[in-house]
Motif scaffolding. Structure first.
Motif, PDB file in Angstrom:
ATOM      1  N   ARG A 449      11.060  39.207  -7.197  1.00  0.00           N
ATOM      2  CA  ARG A 449      11.414  39.104  -8.615  1.00  0.00           C
ATOM      3  C   ARG A 449      11.182  37.692  -9.133  1.00  0.00           C
ATOM      4  NH1 ARG A 449      15.345  41.499  -5.913  1.00  0.00           N
ATOM      5  NH2 ARG A 449      16.795  39.742  -6.052  1.00  0.00           N
ATOM      6  N   ARG A 450      11.562  36.710  -8.373  1.00  0.00           N
ATOM      7  CA  ARG A 450      11.352  35.327  -8.811  1.00  0.00           C
ATOM      8  C   ARG A 450       9.864  35.023  -8.975  1.00  0.00           C
ATOM      9  NH1 ARG A 450      14.546  30.606  -8.084  1.00  0.00           N
ATOM     10  NH2 ARG A 450      15.986  31.726  -6.705  1.00  0.00           N
ATOM     11  N   HIS A 451       9.087  35.518  -8.054  1.00  0.00           N
ATOM     12  CA  HIS A 451       7.640  35.250  -8.114  1.00  0.00           C
ATOM     13  C   HIS A 451       7.008  35.940  -9.314  1.00  0.00           C
ATOM     14  CE1 HIS A 451       3.621  34.365  -6.709  1.00  0.00           C
ATOM     15  NE2 HIS A 451       3.312  35.687  -6.757  1.00  0.00           N
ATOM     16  N   ARG A 452       7.401  37.173  -9.609  1.00  0.00           N
ATOM     17  CA  ARG A 452       6.826  37.880 -10.755  1.00  0.00           C
ATOM     18  C   ARG A 452       7.221  37.216 -12.064  1.00  0.00           C
ATOM     19  NH1 ARG A 452       8.229  42.452  -7.726  1.00  0.00           N
ATOM     20  NH2 ARG A 452      10.153  42.735  -8.931  1.00  0.00           N
ATOM     21  N   ASN A 453       8.458  36.765 -12.156  1.00  0.00           N
ATOM     22  CA  ASN A 453       8.887  36.061 -13.364  1.00  0.00           C
ATOM     23  C   ASN A 453       8.093  34.780 -13.549  1.00  0.00           C
ATOM     24  OD1 ASN A 453      10.349  35.365 -15.602  1.00  0.00           O
ATOM     25  ND2 ASN A 453      12.149  34.648 -14.459  1.00  0.00           N
ATOM     26  N   GLN A 454       7.844  34.098 -12.477  1.00  0.00           N
ATOM     27  CA  GLN A 454       7.072  32.868 -12.548  1.00  0.00           C
ATOM     28  C   GLN A 454       5.618  33.155 -12.930  1.00  0.00           C
ATOM     29  OE1 GLN A 454       7.286  30.627  -8.971  1.00  0.00           O
ATOM     30  NE2 GLN A 454       6.182  28.844  -9.783  1.00  0.00           N
ATOM     31  N   VAL A 455       5.063  34.229 -12.363  1.00  0.00           N
ATOM     32  CA  VAL A 455       3.684  34.602 -12.694  1.00  0.00           C
ATOM     33  C   VAL A 455       3.562  35.000 -14.158  1.00  0.00           C
ATOM     34  CG1 VAL A 455       1.899  36.327 -12.244  1.00  0.00           C
ATOM     35  CG2 VAL A 455       3.078  35.236 -10.344  1.00  0.00           C
ATOM     36  N   PHE A 456       4.600  35.717 -14.637  1.00  0.00           N
ATOM     37  CA  PHE A 456       4.563  36.112 -16.049  1.00  0.00           C
ATOM     38  C   PHE A 456       4.585  34.901 -16.959  1.00  0.00           C
ATOM     39  CE2 PHE A 456       6.979  37.132 -19.916  1.00  0.00           C
ATOM     40  CZ  PHE A 456       6.129  38.072 -20.488  1.00  0.00           C
ATOM     41  N   LYS A 457       5.396  33.959 -16.676  1.00  0.00           N
ATOM     42  CA  LYS A 457       5.446  32.758 -17.506  1.00  0.00           C
ATOM     43  C   LYS A 457       4.139  31.984 -17.446  1.00  0.00           C
ATOM     44  CE  LYS A 457      10.467  32.149 -17.202  1.00  0.00           C
ATOM     45  NZ  LYS A 457      11.583  31.292 -16.732  1.00  0.00           N
ATOM     46  N   GLU A 458       3.534  31.925 -16.274  1.00  0.00           N
ATOM     47  CA  GLU A 458       2.242  31.231 -16.155  1.00  0.00           C
ATOM     48  C   GLU A 458       1.148  31.962 -16.935  1.00  0.00           C
ATOM     49  OE1 GLU A 458       1.497  30.894 -12.036  1.00  0.00           O
ATOM     50  OE2 GLU A 458       2.970  29.280 -11.691  1.00  0.00           O
ATOM     51  N   GLU A 459       1.166  33.299 -16.876  1.00  0.00           N
ATOM     52  CA  GLU A 459       0.157  34.069 -17.624  1.00  0.00           C
ATOM     53  C   GLU A 459       0.338  33.912 -19.123  1.00  0.00           C
ATOM     54  OE1 GLU A 459      -3.153  36.507 -18.053  1.00  0.00           O
ATOM     55  OE2 GLU A 459      -2.322  35.493 -16.298  1.00  0.00           O
ATOM     56  N   LEU A 460       1.600  33.900 -19.586  1.00  0.00           N
ATOM     57  CA  LEU A 460       1.859  33.674 -21.000  1.00  0.00           C
ATOM     58  C   LEU A 460       1.362  32.310 -21.431  1.00  0.00           C
ATOM     59  CD1 LEU A 460       3.149  34.660 -23.625  1.00  0.00           C
ATOM     60  CD2 LEU A 460       5.322  33.700 -22.804  1.00  0.00           C
ATOM     61  N   SER A 461       1.568  31.316 -20.629  1.00  0.00           N
ATOM     62  CA  SER A 461       1.083  29.971 -20.965  1.00  0.00           C
ATOM     63  C   SER A 461      -0.435  29.948 -21.025  1.00  0.00           C
ATOM     64  CB  SER A 461       1.597  28.962 -19.943  1.00  0.00           C
ATOM     65  OG  SER A 461       2.999  28.933 -19.936  1.00  0.00           O
TER      66      SER A 461
END
Length: 874
Positions: A449-461
């Motif tokens: 879950r932590r990794h997916r949240n981090q990936v989502f934020k990176e993709e949004l950026s």
């Protein structure tokens, strides 16, 4: 730990090896002032002890060398990093994965225990390296301060971010000294730069979907009392307050903890070690003969690691107390065992040494019983409560985690005897570990879950960057960028109430901005849906792969379980085989001993049988010989008895004849004395109570007479004058005649006038008399009865009684002429004997002897007279 012993003559006896998984040995370098070394490192797992010169030898007069094996032996050249990698790193890995651990350092005073645990600048020990590895592993996943909060019952609570923020503000406001603006506090120079950056370790397999927090506490056990070294007390210079001891309690999970112990939350290895060093300065140390700073207490540094899973979004910690997992690692620096004779301890130091040695003895006893229970399958009760050390770590010994020990030894010759005791303790120590499953909380969320949240934020950026938007991940800046990307608004100032151009132009611009905004929302939704579908696809692929991996892991776990079971069965069978072999060896030795005893007993039995046969034969010969001797003696004595009986009969006949003759002669004398012309002799004094004359001749016993005739006197014999007895006077006598006295029938009888006759003396009789006489009869040496008159004077005593003082003894003795009767025809005996014994028995002699008495003489029967031999006619 397999043990082997070697002697100076070259023999090396290697005992069967046993499994040692938790005992390590570290050898301290020899000091510059020490010359003789008694420890030699043979291999990476074995050391050998040599007896120093002058040490007492064993019974055979030889020096005994002993070998001890460990899982790993660290020589004098080993570094602190290598020691940590082999000993403490596996325990830190278990701590991060939710398992407990316990690490001891044990040894003699001055053997390097504190250096092994703490280290020095540039050479950090096990404790600072463990802290560094923990924070290197969980650093990115640490929770904010005060999110985790300890309760008073060895549990852990979770607060939300608002409560944690309020707690931080309250704690910061309560501090009297303002907090430094620097993020890194200034460290003590003594503990700065303990670990080099290139020596850092990091654990693998850390759960990224959890948040972590580290709590440390530091206690010491001094004289079997527990004290908190981190407790902040108000110092009173005038009247200092002694520290209060803590007590042990048991939580709801049956784990032991120190009630009221202060637990500090730390966020970096520097902060944690700073807290440790603050408590280290309060520890009890003293200067002894063996160590300048000798630890007088057992120190326990406890590291608690709390972890809780994240929520479904992977942003915040799940607010569920049941999902919190707490694991701890205890690093124990035991005080050194010592002998008061060497340390020169006095007073308080002696008491401290006694308590230290007693706690170490209790620790050894508990480990021995646990080892016996594990190896032999027994269920003996372990005395944990005898000492605070064993009571505190009861859960570790019962299987709640791994227990490891580092044995520190000093190779100098002065510590040889203490090192032997340490080695014996290490020899008995076993790994106390029971395979128990670790109950990990199950949150039910998808991993990563932590990794997916981090990936989502990176993709949004990234998307925003492609659209020319800001790459800053701050929401406010993104919103501002989006607002600036819309078409600008026209001027909205109305100067004329009849202006019909400004408002339509504004409405058109707003509609244009709304259309662009709607297009952006649609594009964003499309991208979001596409991203969501992609993420769902990735999630499905990941879930399928995870399921496959879990399935394979399950199979591997089953295989591992089968392998572990097979290994356990093999170890059990090997132990059983070794035990059976040991029993067989013992039985063989016992059988050999019994056979030797049987052989020796059989030989002894044969020897005794031969001796018995010889004794029996000798006995038979002796019996035959004695039978012959007895027969001869019996015949001899029969003849002798017959001869003596005959002689006695003849003697008695002669006596009877002699008596008859004497009576005849006496009668003739009496008759002659009554003839006319001669005066009668004075009457004879007789006993007042004369017994009647016995009719039988055998009962008459004549008085003493001369058996042989005397020569013819030349003049008339004159009777010698005798002193008359004093009893004839006017004195009053006590005549004591016992009832056992015999009446001998003699002619002469003692007559005492004016006497009181008694059979037993009494005080009444003695008080009336002045003199005392005792009539006593006894058998003389020639077999004749003689009568003694024992006379004495009655004396009054000082106490009013009477006493008798003996003064004189008169004796009356009679004899019988025991001479056999002889005839002329009898064969000769010596002439003098015929003259003495047979003068009265021979007929001629008897006829030639007459009795002569003088007129007026006092001679009569009972007095001594002379026989005058008649002259024979020519």
């Amino acid at each position: 730990m397999a043990t082997s012993r070697s002697l100076a003559c070259g023999f090396v006896i290697v005992l069967p090896p046993t499994v040692r998984r938790n005992v390590y040995c570290r050898v301290r370098p020899l000091g510059a002032e020490d010359e003789e070394c008694c420890i030699e490192v043979i291999s990476s797992t074995t050391i050998q002890l040599h007896a120093p010169e002058g040490f007492k030898t064993n019974r055979n007069g030889e020096y005994k060398e002993m070998q001890y094996s460990f899982k790993k032996v660290f020589g004098v050249s080993i570094s602190q990093m290598e020691l940590f990698e082999h000993v403490a790193k596996p325990l830190v890995d278990d701590l991060i994965h939710g398992k407990n651990g316990l690490l001891f350092t044990y040894g003699v005073t001055g053997s390097g225990k504190t250096f092994t645990m703490t280290g020095s600048p540039g050479q950090g020990g096990l404790l600072p390296r463990s802290l560094d590895m923990i924070f290197n592993s969980i650093g990115p996943y640490q929770a904010k301060r005060y999110i985790f909060k300890t309760d008073d019952k060895n549990g852990m609570e979770i607060q939300n971010e608002v409560d944690a923020l309020l707690e931080r503000q309250r704690r910061e406001n309560s501090l009297s000294v303002p907090k430094s603006s620097s993020s890194r506090q200034k460290l003590d120079p003594e503990i700065a730069d303990m670990i080099k950056p290139e020596e850092a370790y990091k654990a693998e397999g850390v759960d990224e979907d959890s948040s972590y927090s580290v709590f440390v506490s530091y206690i010491e056990i001094y004289n079997n009392y527990i004290y908190d070294l981190l407790e902040e007390t108000q110092e009173d210079i005038i009247k200092p307050k002694p520290p209060q001891s803590k007590i042990l309690r048991e939580d709801q999970n049956h784990n032991m903890y120190v009630a009221g112990c202060m637990e500090v939350e730390v966020k970096s290895p520097e902060e944690a070690f700073q807290v440790f060093w603050r408590g280290q300065k309060k520890r009890k140390v003293a200067n002894t003969r063996l160590n300048r700073e000798s630890s007088r207490s057992h120190s326990v540094f406890i590291i608690k690691l709390a972890q809780a899973p994240l929520d479904a979004d992977g942003d915040n910690i799940l607010q569920d107390k049941n999902q919190v997992s707490v694991s701890q690692l205890c690093l124990v620096d035991l005080a050194g065992s010592e002998r008061t004779g060497r340390t020169g301890a006095e007073g308080t130091r002696i008491r401290e040494a006694g308590n230290i040695n007693q706690s170490l003895l209790n620790l050894r006893t508990c480990i021995e019983i646990l080892r016996e229970n594990q190896m032999c399958g027994t269920n003996r009760m372990v005395p944990y409560r005898d000492s605070k050390v064993t009571h505190l770590f009861k859960n570790y010994f019962d299987g709640e985690g791994k227990v490891k020990m580092v044995v520190c030894v000093n190779p100098k010759a002065d510590d040889y005897e203490e090192t032997l005791l340490v080695m014996r303790f290490a020899e008995m120590t076993q790994e106390v570990e029971v395979a128990r499953p670790v109950d990990r909380p199950i949150c039910g969320f998808t991993p990563g879950r932590r990794h997916r949240n981090q990936v989502f934020k990176e993709e949004l950026s990234r998307k925003l960057e492609e659209r020319g938007g800001p790459i800053d991940r701050d929401v406010a800046s993104v919103i501002n960028h989006l607002v600036q990307s819309l078409p600008p608004l026209p001027s909205c100032e109305l100067t004329d109430p009849h202006d019909d151009i400004t408002l339509p132009r504004l409405i058109e611009a707003l509609q244009n901005r709304h259309r662009i905004r709607q297009m952006m929302i649609d594009e964003y939704n499309k991208a979001a849906n596409m991203m969501k579908s992609m993420l769902q696809e990735l999630d499905s692929n990941l879930v399928s792969k995870d399921n496959y991996v879990h399935e394979q892991n399950g199979r591997l776990a089953e295989k591992d379980k089968v392998i572990q079971n097979n290994k356990a069965e093999i170890e059990r069978l090997e132990k059983k085989t070794k035990m059976q072999e040991h029993k067989i060896d013992i039985l063989q030795k016992t059988t050999k001993i019994y056979e030797d005893d049987k052989r020796s007993l059989r030989q002894e039995l044969e020897t005794r049988e031969q001796r018995l046969q010889r004794e029996l034969s000798e006995k038979r010969r002796m019996e035959q010989r004695m039978h012959g001797v007895v027969t001869d003696a019996q015949h001899k004595w029969e003849k002798e008895c017959e001869r003596r009986v005959n002689a006695k009969q003849l003697e008695m006949q002669n006596k009877l004849w002699v008596k008859d003759e004497k009576l005849k002669q006496l009668k003739a004398i009496v008759t002659e004395s009554r003839t006319p012309g001669r005066p009668e002799p004075p009457p004879r004094q007789t006993q007042p109570q004369m017994q009647p004359q016995r009719s039988s001749r055998e009962e008459r016993v004549p008085a003493k007479r001369s058996a042989s005739p005397s020569p013819i006197p030349t003049a008339t014999p004159v009777r010698p004058l005798h002193r008359r007895s004093r009893s004839a006077g006017g004195e009053k006598w006590v005549d004591h005649k016992p009832t056992s006295s015999l009446d001998l029938g003699t002619v002469l009888q003692p007559v005492i006038p004016n006497a009181i006759q008694v059979s037993a003396p009494s005080e009444k009789a003695l008080s009336k008399c002045d003199r005392y006489v005792l009539t006593h009869q006894e058998v003389s040496s020639d077999g004749e009865i003689q009568t003694k008159l024992i006379k004495g004077e009655v004396i009054k005593t000082r106490g009013g009684g009477q006493a008798v003082q003996f003064t004189d003894i008169e004796t009356l003795k009679q004899e019988l002429t025991a001479v056999p009767r002889k005839r002329k025809s009898s064969e000769g005996a010596p002439a003098n004997r015929d003259r003495m014994d047979g003068a009265w028995t021979d007929v001629e002699t008897r006829c030639s002897v007459a009795m002569e008495m003088r007129a007026g003489s006092n001679m009569g029967p009972g007095y001594e007279h002379h026989g005058i031999t008649k002259r024979r006619k020519p």
